[in-house]
Design an enzyme around this catalytic site. Structure first.
Site, PDB file in Angstrom:
ATOM      1  CG  ASP A 472      -4.396  11.876   5.436  1.00 57.47           C
ATOM      2  OD1 ASP A 472      -5.295  12.123   4.629  1.00 57.47           O
ATOM      3  OD2 ASP A 472      -3.320  11.342   5.125  1.00 57.47           O
ATOM      4  CG  ASP A 541      -2.284  10.875  -1.596  1.00 55.28           C
ATOM      5  OD1 ASP A 541      -1.876  11.817  -0.890  1.00 55.28           O
ATOM      6  OD2 ASP A 541      -2.817   9.845  -1.125  1.00 55.28           O
TER       7      ASP A 541
HETATM    8  C1  GLA Z   1      -2.701   9.608   2.706  1.00 54.16           C
HETATM    9  C2  GLA Z   1      -2.010  10.939   2.472  1.00 54.16           C
HETATM   10  C3  GLA Z   1      -0.544  10.719   2.229  1.00 54.16           C
HETATM   11  C4  GLA Z   1       0.052  10.028   3.437  1.00 54.16           C
HETATM   12  C5  GLA Z   1      -0.690   8.734   3.721  1.00 54.16           C
HETATM   13  C6  GLA Z   1      -0.249   8.114   5.005  1.00 54.16           C
HETATM   14  O1  GLA Z   1      -2.711   8.835   1.568  1.00 54.16           O
HETATM   15  O2  GLA Z   1      -2.616  11.626   1.409  1.00 54.16           O
HETATM   16  O3  GLA Z   1       0.099  11.946   1.997  1.00 54.16           O
HETATM   17  O4  GLA Z   1      -0.018  10.878   4.561  1.00 54.16           O
HETATM   18  O5  GLA Z   1      -2.087   8.925   3.792  1.00 54.16           O
HETATM   19  O6  GLA Z   1      -0.917   6.944   5.295  1.00 54.16           O
END
Ligand code: GLA
Length: 721
Positions: A472, A541
């Protein structure tokens, strides 16, 4: 096929497209970029006449000007007043005058040392066009690779400093081309966080239309690519060109219509936050670019691009490997999990037939919320009660693979790493930090940082039996200022990306069986640079099925479906608060790599049974979606109330139809399928009804939705032998 040189003409022929370049008086002129011209008798010349206020390289020919010639790279200061593709400060100015020196044909493709390049180039051929500026003592080499199996041409250029003093690059694009005057549209994949990759189509007008990023990542709001097409081009007919960059940082992609109506496209690293000092004797290479062409509309363009990315960009080992159906605990628990909760979730996952359990954020250091601990990549033994080893063993014992979340480019102020190395964060020393999600970005331009992260992650991946990593990146870069001089700081963004590629190349080479999924708050870095190492992307997301329709639709313009993670999540949806039937949530997620991201333990037995059926069905149709050819049938954007997508693979066909809002008293949609064999017969698996390919394509099928809680339908056909 491949490369051919005839007199002063260079032919770069891919499967169905040609790029033809002429050398005249030392200049490289672009003669054609479009449909394949197989014969080698090209004599087309641009009508030359004296255009006022354009520069002429010689006094004896007022009709020849670089301002009116079509070119394949553009220089600053020679009387071509359109956007240049290179701008190199040498001495007290930025004028260069590169002239053709020699050409070479190279078997195979090119391999950039520290940047991603296409692979599987055994059947490719590359043309190198070498140019020199003897005054500035620089050598520029343009590379073009033609692939036998595709209508995509790959390109990049390298610049070598032959002189005794440094020069400074202020712009060095990866691809530029001029197209004849005409009515063109430009398509981009834009949006924002949670609304990535929606298709925008604009008429090209005099002036510049540009998408770019200055975030240190390609960003949610734009994609490092553009599609240019004839104004009348549709899904099924007309010319279209796609240009794409294999790069994950700041980029620019623009189209410029000149005063004379000719159209220039340019693509490469952004000028903002970029300069590169090139000392004597050294070489700078641009990122690679791809140019794909179709004269049969946008569907064909997308299929060509998807094919090329699947076969020449995604890591070979995963390119055609069916992806595990996963359960991710993020929207199920967020940070609030215990070992017991995780194992309960895994047990439910096992029972419904899931294949991979992903432990998301919150397993390491003091990470009880998103304010701290980034950089501390050691297991929080207390939270995981017994550690990661035994948790992984328990999950593996259930027959599930195990995946883990990481955010390795970040550092929290409240972390052990920051205590030890506060200078490793990107910052202007002496100024306060700028925060985002309360975190800072590690300076991957610093080799010490790169070495540290590489070691820590190598150790983690060696020690634990991990099958999948979600990588990420949850903020963008501000306050660049770690350089010893302004010029060094101007080099920091590109160096960061080189450092990132170094780490991920190392980790993927040393842990080749791990499936990596890239993520940046969803699709904040959904680009070909990342895809060259990580074969899967968490596209957004936004896990709401209806909101995902345009995101998935836009993504299909360039990217293969197998690169896209798509999850069924809870209702009301956590981002949109919308309630969508479970069947439709499943149908939409099955248009990508299916996963689940909800608390299975809180569902009713009926819902769990429905999920088990979805998973069993997806296992049957998975190759159609992940390896098949895609057709867009109904565009869900711009207020449309419907969406439909079709996949064909070998003898199987899958059609997904979604009606977004219920409507009363309208005729059901008649959906015409694509790409079938007219005389073949296809059996609809749901009912056993048999249809000819001609009927499905030309008369179509009525999309009646079943009675009850249905917004969508999925049709699976098998061709009868
Ligand atoms: C980001 C990712 C999510 C999740 C969060 C965790 O927003 O896109 O899918 O993994 O971080 O903090």
């Amino acid at each position: 096929m491949g490369i051919k040189i005839e007199n002063n003409l260079f032919y770069i022929n891919s499967k169905e497209s040609s790029l033809i370049i002429e050398e005249r008086g030392g200049y490289l002129l672009l003669k054609h970029l479009g449909r394949k011209i197989g014969s080698y008798h090209f004599s087309n010349t641009v009508c030359e006449r004296d255009h006022a206020f354009s520069g002429n390289p010689t006094p004896d020919n007022r009709a020849f000007s670089l301002d009116t010639q079509r070119q394949i790279f553009g220089q600053h200061g020679l009387g071509d007043f359109r956007q240049p593709s290179i701008q190199i400060q040498n001495g007290n100015n930025a004028v260069t005058d590169f002239r053709f020196a020699e050409s070479r044909i190279i078997k195979g493709g090119f391999e950039l040392e520290d940047l991603p390049s296409p692979h599987s180039t055994e059947d490719a051929e590359t043309l190198a066009l070498v140019l020199e500026d003897s005054f500035a003592q620089l050598r520029l080499t343009l590379y073009f690779t033609a692939f036998e199996d595709s209508s995509t041409i790959a390109s990049y250029s390298s610049l070598e400093n032959l002189g005794g003093q440094s020069v400074v690059l202020h712009r060095d694009l990866s691809f530029m081309a001029d197209l004849p005057a005409g009515d063109y549209d430009v398509l981009t994949l834009q949006g924002s966080y949670a609304r990535e990759k929606t298709v925008r189509r604009h008429r090209v007008e005099q002036g510049i239309f540009k998408v770019s990023s200055n975030r240190g990542a390609s960003g949610h709001a734009q994609t490092p690519a553009l599609i240019l097409c004839d104004a009348e081009t549709t899904e099924n007919a007309g010319q279209a060109w796609a240009v794409q960059l294999l790069y994950s940082g700041n980029f620019q992609a623009w189209v410029q219509e000149s005063q004379l109506g000719e159209v220039r496209i340019g693509l490469g690293i952004n000028d903002e936050n970029f300069a590169w000092e090139l000392p004597a004797g050294q070489t700078f290479s641009t990122p690679a670019a791809l140019v794909t062409y179709s004269d049969q509309g946008l569907t064909k363009l997308s299929q060509e691009s998807q094919y090329f990315i699947q076969h020449h960009i995604l890591p070979k080992r995963f390119a055609r490997k069916e992806r595990p159906i996963l359960i991710n605990n993020w929207e199920a628990t967020y940070f609030d999990f215990t070992r017991e909760k995780l194992l309960d979730l895994a047990e439910e996952a096992r029972q419904v037939g899931l294949e991979l359990f992903v432990l998301d954020d919150g397993w390491f250091g003091n990470r009880f919320d998103d304010n701290r601990a980034l950089g501390d990549w050691f297991v929080n033994e207390k939270k995981l009660e017994g550690g990661l080893e035994t948790l992984i063993a328990d999950i593996h014992a259930k027959g599930l693979k195990f995946g883990l979340w990481l955010e390795p480019e970040m550092i929290s102020v409240e972390s052990q790493l920051y205590k030890a190395h506060p200078d490793w964060a990107i910052q202007v020393p002496g100024r306060d930090h700028t925060y985002s999600r309360n975190q800072l970005v590690l300076d991957y331009a610093n080799p010490q940082v790169v070495e540290h992260i590489q070691q820590v992650l190598d150790h983690l991946l060696s020690r634990y039996d991990i099958d999948y990593i979600k990588w990420d990146m949850n903020r963008n870069i501000t306050k660049l200022g770690n350089g010893a001089s302004y010029l060094e700081t101007q080099m920091q963004s590109h160096k960061y990306i080189l450092g990132l590629y170094q780490v991920i190349r190392y980790l993927t080479e040393h842990h080749p069986d791990i499936l990596f999924e890239s993520c940046s708050g969803g699709g904040g870095r959904n680009d070909l640079g990342m895809m060259r190492y990580f074969p899967q992307v968490w596209a957004s997301d936004n896990s709401d099925a209806i909101a995902r329709l345009p995101i998935q639709y836009g993504s299909s313009y360039l990217y293969p479906t197998i690169s896209m993670g798509a999850h069924v999540s809870a209702v009301p949806n956590h981002q949109m608060n919308r309630i969508t039937p479970l069947a439709t949530r499943g149908h939409v997620a099955m248009m990508g790599n299916l996963g689940y991201e909800l608390d299975l333990t809180s569902l009713s037995p009926e819902e769990k049974e429905q999920i088990a059926q979805q998973i069993a069905f997806y296992k049957k149709i998975r190759p159609i979606v992940q390896l098949g050819q895609q057709y867009r049938l109904i565009n869900p954007e711009s207020g449309s109330n419907e969406a439909a997508v079709q996949f064909n693979y070998e003898e199987q066909v899958l059609v997904t139809y979604v009606r977004i809002l219920s409507v009363f008293e309208v005729m059901e949609r008649t959906l015409k399928l694509k790409g079938l064999e007219e005389d073949a017969f296809y059996e609809l698996q749901e009912t056993g009804a048999v249809y000819s390919g001609a009927e499905l394509m030309y008369a179509g099928l009525t999309m009646a939705l079943p009675e009850g809680d249905y917004l969508s339908r999925q049709l699976h056909f098998i061709r009868k032998s």
